[in-house]
Design a protein around this motif. Structure first.
Motif, PDB file in Angstrom:
ATOM      1  N   SER A   6       0.772  -1.227  -0.009  1.00  0.00           N
ATOM      2  CA  SER A   6      -0.404   0.351   0.337  1.00  0.00           C
ATOM      3  C   SER A   6       1.066   1.467   0.257  1.00  0.00           C
ATOM      4  O   SER A   6       0.885   2.454  -0.359  1.00  0.00           O
ATOM      5  CB  SER A   6      -1.181  -0.112   0.965  1.00  0.00           C
ATOM      6  N   TRP A   7       2.031   1.210   0.941  1.00  0.00           N
ATOM      7  CA  TRP A   7       3.361   2.879   0.585  1.00  0.00           C
ATOM      8  C   TRP A   7       3.576   2.783  -0.580  1.00  0.00           C
ATOM      9  O   TRP A   7       3.478   3.666  -0.952  1.00  0.00           O
ATOM     10  CB  TRP A   7       3.531   2.214   1.738  1.00  0.00           C
ATOM     11  N   ARG A   8       3.671   1.794  -1.249  1.00  0.00           N
ATOM     12  CA  ARG A   8       4.521   1.776  -2.671  1.00  0.00           C
ATOM     13  C   ARG A   8       3.443   2.284  -3.951  1.00  0.00           C
ATOM     14  O   ARG A   8       3.828   2.918  -4.337  1.00  0.00           O
ATOM     15  CB  ARG A   8       5.547   0.135  -2.912  1.00  0.00           C
ATOM     16  N   GLU A   9       2.568   1.202  -3.748  1.00  0.00           N
ATOM     17  CA  GLU A   9       1.195   2.100  -4.332  1.00  0.00           C
ATOM     18  C   GLU A   9       1.129   3.378  -4.656  1.00  0.00           C
ATOM     19  O   GLU A   9       0.943   4.462  -5.698  1.00  0.00           O
ATOM     20  CB  GLU A   9      -0.246   1.299  -4.195  1.00  0.00           C
ATOM     21  N   PHE A  10       0.921   3.969  -3.105  1.00  0.00           N
ATOM     22  CA  PHE A  10       0.509   6.003  -2.430  1.00  0.00           C
ATOM     23  C   PHE A  10       2.094   6.587  -3.343  1.00  0.00           C
ATOM     24  O   PHE A  10       1.757   7.359  -3.566  1.00  0.00           O
ATOM     25  CB  PHE A  10       1.245   6.147  -1.123  1.00  0.00           C
ATOM     26  N   ALA A  12       4.022   5.606  -5.450  1.00  0.00           N
ATOM     27  CA  ALA A  12       3.891   5.485  -7.354  1.00  0.00           C
ATOM     28  C   ALA A  12       2.754   6.470  -7.575  1.00  0.00           C
ATOM     29  O   ALA A  12       3.110   7.029  -8.815  1.00  0.00           O
ATOM     30  CB  ALA A  12       3.524   4.020  -7.661  1.00  0.00           C
ATOM     31  N   ASN A  13       2.211   6.422  -7.274  1.00  0.00           N
ATOM     32  CA  ASN A  13       0.585   6.974  -7.787  1.00  0.00           C
ATOM     33  C   ASN A  13       1.095   9.555  -7.176  1.00  0.00           C
ATOM     34  O   ASN A  13       0.731   9.627  -8.025  1.00  0.00           O
ATOM     35  CB  ASN A  13      -0.832   7.207  -7.186  1.00  0.00           C
ATOM     36  N   SER A  14       1.512   8.771  -6.481  1.00  0.00           N
ATOM     37  CA  SER A  14       1.482  10.298  -5.622  1.00  0.00           C
ATOM     38  C   SER A  14       2.677  11.196  -6.328  1.00  0.00           C
ATOM     39  O   SER A  14       3.359  11.874  -6.801  1.00  0.00           O
ATOM     40  CB  SER A  14       2.183  10.780  -4.572  1.00  0.00           C
ATOM     41  N   GLY A  15       4.303  10.278  -6.896  1.00  0.00           N
ATOM     42  CA  GLY A  15       5.212  10.826  -7.734  1.00  0.00           C
ATOM     43  C   GLY A  15       4.483  10.983  -9.376  1.00  0.00           C
ATOM     44  O   GLY A  15       5.286  11.946  -9.677  1.00  0.00           O
ATOM     45  N   LEU A  16       3.714   9.914  -9.673  1.00  0.00           N
ATOM     46  CA  LEU A  16       3.438   9.850 -10.882  1.00  0.00           C
ATOM     47  C   LEU A  16       2.680  11.752 -11.450  1.00  0.00           C
ATOM     48  O   LEU A  16       2.525  11.983 -12.277  1.00  0.00           O
ATOM     49  CB  LEU A  16       2.313   9.214 -11.163  1.00  0.00           C
ATOM     50  N   LEU A  17       1.657  11.966 -10.002  1.00  0.00           N
ATOM     51  CA  LEU A  17       0.125  13.198 -10.308  1.00  0.00           C
ATOM     52  C   LEU A  17       1.595  14.136 -10.254  1.00  0.00           C
ATOM     53  O   LEU A  17       1.222  15.020 -10.262  1.00  0.00           O
ATOM     54  CB  LEU A  17       0.037  13.227  -8.713  1.00  0.00           C
ATOM     55  N   PHE A  18       2.423  13.907  -9.092  1.00  0.00           N
ATOM     56  CA  PHE A  18       3.581  15.166  -9.116  1.00  0.00           C
ATOM     57  C   PHE A  18       4.496  15.582 -10.290  1.00  0.00           C
ATOM     58  O   PHE A  18       4.434  16.873 -10.280  1.00  0.00           O
ATOM     59  CB  PHE A  18       4.569  15.000  -8.169  1.00  0.00           C
ATOM     60  N   PHE A  19       4.960  14.677 -11.174  1.00  0.00           N
ATOM     61  CA  PHE A  19       5.905  14.980 -12.527  1.00  0.00           C
ATOM     62  C   PHE A  19       4.887  15.274 -13.621  1.00  0.00           C
ATOM     63  O   PHE A  19       4.974  16.142 -14.395  1.00  0.00           O
ATOM     64  CB  PHE A  19       7.057  13.274 -12.928  1.00  0.00           C
TER      65      PHE A  19
END
Length: 50
Positions: A6-10, A12-19
């Motif tokens: 769940s931390w890895r998914e969070f 990955a998703n937040s990093g994608l949104l940031f970029f």
């Protein structure tokens, strides 16, 4: 209880949104009409003779 997955998914998703937001902001800044002259002068810098 949080798991590694769940931390890895969070992350990955937040990093994608940031970029995506960073890319959108940089693109908007570069294409903003009031910046056109600034970028034109910067592009011609190597061609100027001092």
């Amino acid at each position: 209880m949080t798991t590694y997955e769940s931390w890895r998914e969070f992350a990955a998703n937040s990093g994608l949104l940031f970029f995506i937001l960073l890319f959108a902001g940089a693109t908007t800044y570069a294409l903003w009409p009031s910046n056109r002259e600034k970028f034109r002068r910067a592009a011609e810098t190597p061609l100027r003779e001092d």
